[in-house]
Motif scaffolding. Structure first.
Motif, PDB file in Angstrom:
ATOM      1  N   SER A 141       0.846  -1.193   0.000  1.00 10.73           N
ATOM      2  CA  SER A 141       0.000   0.000   0.000  1.00 10.73           C
ATOM      3  C   SER A 141       0.884   1.246   0.000  1.00 10.73           C
ATOM      4  CB  SER A 141      -0.903   0.013   1.239  1.00 10.73           C
ATOM      5  OG  SER A 141      -1.579   1.251   1.373  1.00 10.73           O
ATOM      6  N   SER A 145      -3.768   2.286   4.054  1.00 11.95           N
ATOM      7  CA  SER A 145      -5.208   2.074   4.219  1.00 11.95           C
ATOM      8  C   SER A 145      -5.739   1.111   3.160  1.00 11.95           C
ATOM      9  CB  SER A 145      -5.946   3.413   4.135  1.00 11.95           C
ATOM     10  OG  SER A 145      -7.332   3.227   4.251  1.00 11.95           O
ATOM     11  N   ASN A 146      -5.425   1.407   1.915  1.00  8.51           N
ATOM     12  CA  ASN A 146      -5.868   0.559   0.804  1.00  8.51           C
ATOM     13  C   ASN A 146      -4.713  -0.358   0.389  1.00  8.51           C
ATOM     14  OD1 ASN A 146      -8.556   1.881   0.270  1.00  8.51           O
ATOM     15  ND2 ASN A 146      -7.212   3.645  -0.046  1.00  8.51           N
ATOM     16  N   LYS A 148      -3.133  -3.776  -1.536  1.00  9.98           N
ATOM     17  CA  LYS A 148      -3.278  -4.685  -2.670  1.00  9.98           C
ATOM     18  C   LYS A 148      -2.563  -5.993  -2.356  1.00  9.98           C
ATOM     19  CE  LYS A 148      -2.160  -5.249  -7.579  1.00  9.98           C
ATOM     20  NZ  LYS A 148      -1.495  -4.633  -8.765  1.00  9.98           N
TER      21      LYS A 148
END
Length: 204
Positions: A141, A145-146, A148
């Motif tokens: 990331s 937070s996001n 992969k």
């Protein structure tokens, strides 16, 4: 029979050659239309489609260990098993998670986006659990937070801590396509409880 095999072989070669030729023509057409391009960024060559950066086609593997700025974990067993033990380059210390769940996570901050080619680590878990067999899921990331998903590794062995002399060898968690992220998270499942890491190394 030999003639038939030779004929089949020649047909297979012709079919493969034709497929490669068609693929080359299609790529050439897409490139001519502006759909395909290549981007060189920090010595990494990326394949781009419709202006969007895709997979890295080439990266000069330096085989140098990247510095870890900090890390945070879902839990710690107690203050003796702090998170920084997982990257202090000391195989006599370890980060251990709490015994509340067999699945725990730890996230490493490299300080900025870094091209990671390979990850090695030494796994462990609480000595009271015996040897465990579980898995690791590896994520990247840039905003913490996001994330992969990069890789999933099954049937890995978590050895009890303290660790015997033959269990201090590094296993390769990941090696392959370059992943350029700042944050890398590992979800550890030891199959029992309190999974941990003795040491981890990120290579560029």
């Amino acid at each position: 029979k030999i003639n038939n095999l030779e004929s089949k072989h020649n047909n297979d070669v012709a079919s493969i050659t034709g497929s490669i030729s068609n693929l080359t023509q299609n790529l050439a057409q897409l490139s001519a239309n502006g759909n395909i391009s290549f981007l060189i960024e920090d010595d990494i060559v990326y394949f781009c489609f419709n202006g969007k950066k895709g997979v890295a086609l080439y990266y000069p593997f330096k085989n140098s260990v990247l510095s870890i700025i900090s890390a945070e974990a879902s839990s710690i067993f107690n203050s003796s098993w702090k998170v920084s033990n997982s990257y202090d380059n000391n195989l006599n210390t370890a980060w251990l998670s709490s015994n509340t769940s067999s699945v725990q996570s730890i996230t490493f901050d490299l300080g900025s986006e870094k091209p990671v080619y390979k990850v090695d680590l030494v796994l462990c878990h609480s000595h009271s659990q015996g040897t465990g067999t579980g898995s690791i899921t590896f994520y990247g990331s840039n905003d913490n937070s996001n994330f992969k998903k990069i890789a999933y590794v099954d049937n890995v062995t978590y050895l009890p801590y303290p660790i015997s002399s033959n269990s201090s060898s590094y296993m390769t968690l990941y090696e392959g396509a370059v992943n350029k992220y700042r944050y890398f998270k590992l979800e550890l499942d030891s199959g029992t409880a309190s999974p941990g890491i003795k040491n981890i190394r990120f290579y560029e």
